[in-house]
Motif scaffolding. Sequence first.
Motif, PDB file in Angstrom:
ATOM      1  N   ILE A  35       7.676   5.154   2.550  1.00 47.83           N
ATOM      2  CA  ILE A  35       6.478   5.381   1.731  1.00 47.83           C
ATOM      3  C   ILE A  35       5.903   6.773   2.015  1.00 47.83           C
ATOM      4  O   ILE A  35       5.523   7.505   1.098  1.00 47.83           O
ATOM      5  CB  ILE A  35       5.425   4.279   2.008  1.00 47.83           C
ATOM      6  N   ARG A 111       7.636   0.109  -0.699  1.00 46.61           N
ATOM      7  CA  ARG A 111       6.363  -0.620  -0.828  1.00 46.61           C
ATOM      8  C   ARG A 111       6.593  -2.124  -0.844  1.00 46.61           C
ATOM      9  O   ARG A 111       5.821  -2.892  -0.273  1.00 46.61           O
ATOM     10  CB  ARG A 111       5.651  -0.208  -2.128  1.00 46.61           C
ATOM     11  N   HIS A 114       7.200  -3.120   2.673  1.00 52.90           N
ATOM     12  CA  HIS A 114       6.025  -2.918   3.521  1.00 52.90           C
ATOM     13  C   HIS A 114       4.971  -3.989   3.248  1.00 52.90           C
ATOM     14  O   HIS A 114       4.424  -4.579   4.179  1.00 52.90           O
ATOM     15  CB  HIS A 114       5.446  -1.523   3.275  1.00 52.90           C
ATOM     16  N   SER A 198      -4.638  -1.141   1.134  1.00 53.19           N
ATOM     17  CA  SER A 198      -4.003  -2.294   0.472  1.00 53.19           C
ATOM     18  C   SER A 198      -4.651  -2.596  -0.872  1.00 53.19           C
ATOM     19  O   SER A 198      -5.794  -2.221  -1.116  1.00 53.19           O
ATOM     20  CB  SER A 198      -4.109  -3.529   1.365  1.00 53.19           C
TER      21      SER A 198
ATOM     22  N   TYR B 240       8.175  -0.911  -9.538  1.00 53.83           N
ATOM     23  CA  TYR B 240       6.825  -0.871  -8.975  1.00 53.83           C
ATOM     24  C   TYR B 240       6.062  -2.135  -9.360  1.00 53.83           C
ATOM     25  O   TYR B 240       6.403  -2.807 -10.334  1.00 53.83           O
ATOM     26  CB  TYR B 240       6.078   0.378  -9.464  1.00 53.83           C
TER      27      TYR B 240
END
Lengths: 267, 246
Positions: A35, A111, A114, A198, B240
Amino acid sequence: MTPDQIVYRHSPGTRITHWVFFLAFLALISSGLQIFNAAPYLDASDKSNPARRVLSIDSTQDSQGVTTVFGHTFRTTGWLGFGDDGMGGRTDRAFPGWITIPAYQSLADGRRWHLFFAWVMAVCGIAYMISGFARGDLQELILRPADVPKILPMQLYYLRLRKEPPPHGKYNPLQKVAYTLVLFVFAPLLILTGLALSPSFDALFHPITVIFGGRQFARLWHFVLMLVLIGFFLTHISLVATQGVFNQLRSMITGRFRLGTHDGVGV
Amino acid sequence: MKRRIFLASSLSAALSGCSSIGTKLNDNAAFHNFLGVSESLNRALLGTHGLAREYADSDVDATFRINGFDTPMDAHYSRLQNGNFRDYRLLIDGAVERRRAISLAHLNDMAQQSNITRHDCVEGWSAIGKFRGVRLADVLDLAAPKASARYVVLHCMDRSPEGLPYYESLDLHQARHPQTLLALALNDKPLDAAHGAPVRLRVPTQLGYKSAKWVGRIELVASYSNLFSGHGGYWEDQGYEWYAGI
């Protein structure tokens, strides 16, 4: 206790969460570096601000990796800025492919990992705290005022300037300092800075970002706290390695620990 | 020295093992999908609540960093741009009671709202800008969404370098959020082409890719799963998250 006695040292809760923590910690570091690669700089500010840049990892036109920390620039070709692209070649990249998840550049996947392992860490952390406090394991690990005068003698013992460690319980005063700092200061700060970044937390509760100096600053703290915990991790494994690897690993797998010459010198 | 070598090599070994196993798992479709549970969990638990932080005029970035793609080069956009967007019409269709085609002048005549908010890009950078425009909620009201409408899909006058059309989607709750704007101006000037002229979405409670530029059509739908690759947006189709709260 007589030497060479086998004692039951770690509860199942401690052992299971220990190894889940270990896996989640590695996954979070590797995906976190992935990231970071998407914006390979850290600013001590709310919005991005090159004037307040603390760290940047870049590459030059002639494929040299360049790392700048507090305005000091270092050539880091092959390690940082330019190196392994994770697919057998080399490319412009802050952290190299062999250290990131996935190895190739993919912010979306980084992401995904994570945010998933953040949940694993959270659930595991709650389980550890409940199990640790319920069984009394954590109470033995927390630094108390009575331990403070024993910190220096213990350090002298580690430095071989003193023959015997000061008398202590299951964990020695330096272990207590380290674990208390990690469990009750550094890990919570790492979690809070992570929460500041977050989904929805900033909109729900601005102070979570504001107390760390803003969004980019929270990103910087999150990175620094990762380095602190890596430091703890390295100290931890070096002590495991030097204080009887087999005995230490066994105690974290089966729970059984052989007391002997290393009695009291824990990891 | 030995110890330092041991330490460095054990950390490298752990991380590189982690990277290679992680990459294999990442390429496994079932595992990759499984990792997506965290998004569903976040979406269900956190939702879209609260307000983005608002800033003072002095916090604004005079040159607001351009996010996403470069200005569209196709004939349709160039023609509108050359005509100062006089021929631009914002189409609103799909699950609505009244289909609409709204001119830029009409949008400028509607009640305007502005906010100075931080734009957080998924890449990690942030910029602060003053956006002025109409509330998306007000624009939706002009078309009166049907009860079956659940998502607001924004189709953009823009394509990726591979030729894929750019689009984004919000649920009705996010679309009606008080800070969600169809922005017409940035930092007190009409939007320039690179920042999404003549109309862009501005959702300060979500990551930057949600704030689609060059919006040409708003479609109300019950589900976005049959649009393009089915994930509700150009970047969502690239992996995403659809739920991109800040």
